[in-house]
Design a protein around this motif. Sequence first.
Motif, PDB file in Angstrom:
ATOM      1  N   PHE A 123     -14.852 -23.139 -19.641  1.00  0.00           N
ATOM      2  CA  PHE A 123     -15.223 -24.542 -19.826  1.00  0.00           C
ATOM      3  C   PHE A 123     -15.073 -25.365 -18.550  1.00  0.00           C
ATOM      4  O   PHE A 123     -15.961 -26.161 -18.223  1.00  0.00           O
ATOM      5  CB  PHE A 123     -14.373 -25.172 -20.940  1.00  0.00           C
ATOM      6  CG  PHE A 123     -14.812 -24.784 -22.324  1.00  0.00           C
ATOM      7  CD1 PHE A 123     -15.836 -25.464 -22.960  1.00  0.00           C
ATOM      8  CD2 PHE A 123     -14.210 -23.725 -22.986  1.00  0.00           C
ATOM      9  CE1 PHE A 123     -16.251 -25.109 -24.229  1.00  0.00           C
ATOM     10  CE2 PHE A 123     -14.605 -23.356 -24.262  1.00  0.00           C
ATOM     11  CZ  PHE A 123     -15.636 -24.052 -24.890  1.00  0.00           C
ATOM     12  N   ARG A 124     -13.957 -25.228 -17.843  1.00  0.00           N
ATOM     13  CA  ARG A 124     -13.728 -26.028 -16.637  1.00  0.00           C
ATOM     14  C   ARG A 124     -14.174 -25.302 -15.369  1.00  0.00           C
ATOM     15  O   ARG A 124     -14.166 -25.899 -14.287  1.00  0.00           O
ATOM     16  CB  ARG A 124     -12.258 -26.416 -16.519  1.00  0.00           C
ATOM     17  CG  ARG A 124     -11.990 -27.877 -16.766  1.00  0.00           C
ATOM     18  CD  ARG A 124     -12.117 -28.276 -18.202  1.00  0.00           C
ATOM     19  NE  ARG A 124     -11.100 -27.630 -19.021  1.00  0.00           N
ATOM     20  CZ  ARG A 124     -11.002 -27.796 -20.338  1.00  0.00           C
ATOM     21  NH1 ARG A 124     -11.873 -28.542 -20.977  1.00  0.00           N
ATOM     22  NH2 ARG A 124     -10.058 -27.189 -21.029  1.00  0.00           N
ATOM     23  N   ILE A 143     -19.236 -33.786 -20.508  1.00  0.00           N
ATOM     24  CA  ILE A 143     -19.825 -32.735 -21.341  1.00  0.00           C
ATOM     25  C   ILE A 143     -18.870 -31.559 -21.509  1.00  0.00           C
ATOM     26  O   ILE A 143     -18.674 -31.057 -22.621  1.00  0.00           O
ATOM     27  CB  ILE A 143     -21.171 -32.268 -20.755  1.00  0.00           C
ATOM     28  CG1 ILE A 143     -22.184 -33.415 -20.819  1.00  0.00           C
ATOM     29  CG2 ILE A 143     -21.701 -31.048 -21.528  1.00  0.00           C
ATOM     30  CD1 ILE A 143     -23.496 -33.119 -20.122  1.00  0.00           C
ATOM     31  N   SER A 144     -18.241 -31.120 -20.408  1.00  0.00           N
ATOM     32  CA  SER A 144     -17.329 -29.977 -20.524  1.00  0.00           C
ATOM     33  C   SER A 144     -16.099 -30.338 -21.341  1.00  0.00           C
ATOM     34  O   SER A 144     -15.593 -29.518 -22.120  1.00  0.00           O
ATOM     35  CB  SER A 144     -16.922 -29.467 -19.135  1.00  0.00           C
ATOM     36  OG  SER A 144     -16.159 -30.434 -18.428  1.00  0.00           O
ATOM     37  N   GLY A 145     -15.613 -31.578 -21.206  1.00  0.00           N
ATOM     38  CA  GLY A 145     -14.437 -32.001 -21.966  1.00  0.00           C
ATOM     39  C   GLY A 145     -14.719 -32.127 -23.445  1.00  0.00           C
ATOM     40  O   GLY A 145     -13.955 -31.627 -24.284  1.00  0.00           O
ATOM     41  N   VAL A 146     -15.827 -32.784 -23.796  1.00  0.00           N
ATOM     42  CA  VAL A 146     -16.167 -32.984 -25.208  1.00  0.00           C
ATOM     43  C   VAL A 146     -16.557 -31.661 -25.868  1.00  0.00           C
ATOM     44  O   VAL A 146     -16.154 -31.388 -27.003  1.00  0.00           O
ATOM     45  CB  VAL A 146     -17.294 -34.028 -25.340  1.00  0.00           C
ATOM     46  CG1 VAL A 146     -17.795 -34.104 -26.786  1.00  0.00           C
ATOM     47  CG2 VAL A 146     -16.811 -35.398 -24.866  1.00  0.00           C
ATOM     48  N   THR A 147     -17.321 -30.849 -25.168  1.00  0.00           N
ATOM     49  CA  THR A 147     -17.720 -29.550 -25.715  1.00  0.00           C
ATOM     50  C   THR A 147     -16.508 -28.688 -26.016  1.00  0.00           C
ATOM     51  O   THR A 147     -16.435 -28.018 -27.050  1.00  0.00           O
ATOM     52  CB  THR A 147     -18.647 -28.813 -24.729  1.00  0.00           C
ATOM     53  OG1 THR A 147     -19.785 -29.627 -24.450  1.00  0.00           O
ATOM     54  CG2 THR A 147     -19.122 -27.489 -25.314  1.00  0.00           C
ATOM     55  N   ALA A 172      -7.955 -32.190 -28.667  1.00  0.00           N
ATOM     56  CA  ALA A 172      -8.589 -31.260 -27.723  1.00  0.00           C
ATOM     57  C   ALA A 172      -9.637 -31.955 -26.871  1.00  0.00           C
ATOM     58  O   ALA A 172      -9.779 -31.638 -25.678  1.00  0.00           O
ATOM     59  CB  ALA A 172      -9.213 -30.092 -28.484  1.00  0.00           C
ATOM     60  N   VAL A 173     -10.379 -32.891 -27.438  1.00  0.00           N
ATOM     61  CA  VAL A 173     -11.348 -33.655 -26.641  1.00  0.00           C
ATOM     62  C   VAL A 173     -10.617 -34.459 -25.563  1.00  0.00           C
ATOM     63  O   VAL A 173     -11.024 -34.465 -24.384  1.00  0.00           O
ATOM     64  CB  VAL A 173     -12.184 -34.591 -27.528  1.00  0.00           C
ATOM     65  CG1 VAL A 173     -12.973 -35.588 -26.676  1.00  0.00           C
ATOM     66  CG2 VAL A 173     -13.145 -33.795 -28.408  1.00  0.00           C
ATOM     67  N   VAL A 178      -9.151 -34.874 -19.729  1.00  0.00           N
ATOM     68  CA  VAL A 178      -8.128 -34.960 -18.681  1.00  0.00           C
ATOM     69  C   VAL A 178      -8.194 -33.749 -17.756  1.00  0.00           C
ATOM     70  O   VAL A 178      -8.145 -33.875 -16.530  1.00  0.00           O
ATOM     71  CB  VAL A 178      -6.723 -35.091 -19.302  1.00  0.00           C
ATOM     72  CG1 VAL A 178      -5.638 -34.816 -18.255  1.00  0.00           C
ATOM     73  CG2 VAL A 178      -6.529 -36.485 -19.881  1.00  0.00           C
ATOM     74  N   LEU A 179      -8.315 -32.565 -18.335  1.00  0.00           N
ATOM     75  CA  LEU A 179      -8.362 -31.350 -17.522  1.00  0.00           C
ATOM     76  C   LEU A 179      -9.637 -31.292 -16.686  1.00  0.00           C
ATOM     77  O   LEU A 179      -9.622 -30.791 -15.552  1.00  0.00           O
ATOM     78  CB  LEU A 179      -8.233 -30.115 -18.406  1.00  0.00           C
ATOM     79  CG  LEU A 179      -6.901 -29.977 -19.148  1.00  0.00           C
ATOM     80  CD1 LEU A 179      -6.845 -28.662 -19.921  1.00  0.00           C
ATOM     81  CD2 LEU A 179      -5.726 -30.062 -18.183  1.00  0.00           C
TER      82      LEU A 179
END
Length: 262
Positions: A123-124, A143-147, A172-173, A178-179
């Motif tokens: 994801f990241r 997009i990567s955070g919400v997905t 998790a979102v 944050v990540l």
Amino acid sequence: MKNLRERSPIWHAVAWIILLILLVGAGDAASTALGRTNTVTAPALVVLSVVLVLYVRANGWLGYYGVRAPRRPDYRATLYFLPLLAMVLLQLPKGFDHQLDALDIALVVVLMLCVGFLEELIFRGFLYQAIRERRGANRAIVISGVTFGIGHIVNLARGYTGEQQLLQITVAVAIGLVLALLVALTGSIMPGVVLHILINISGDLTTMDLQQELYVSTGVLVICVVYGLWLVRQLRRRGPADAFADASNRGDRHSAVSGRDT
């Protein structure tokens, strides 16, 4: 997979996401059939982790996908990652789950070591960089955070209740955003890997009471909002970190140094 990455980096990321979901689903089903949670899932994800490391390393993409330590200036800009530690510590007052035996604990630790690494890399790493190349860092963060957060809906198949699932997706979102901000700021997924591993292990080894989960989740959300605003401020001051290929394979792909917001 390398050919798919060359043609469509986003579909390359999606393919790995689907593979991870299918492998976890099959592993959980097999583990249930054997009568002990994670007995098949944990070893299966160990194999997938090794395969992914070899795949990324062989193509000289470790640095490009953030599999490297943060640099010294990153620590001050990120408050030395202490808010991430605070998120983990919030889990501990829930108390240890004494129904778990030694094998259960070992399986949880192995599983979460792999999950933390795999999800951050996919994801990241894969998804974030694929979107950043085409749409810039801002869209890649969102997009990567919400997905990542929405993807946790698959845990319904692991016996989570609707309330637990909604709570987990919300948290998790927030954590995913944050990540993703941290990756944009530092170019490293490793702080996220460490957080992911520790928060998952602490969550799985402590008791699961909905009321306590609500308190912990509220604390995590507050930390995510405050820390996220700090990271946005730092990102505006410093700009996104450049992605780069490994020194041994810098010519592998021209996009390894592209994708910076203009």
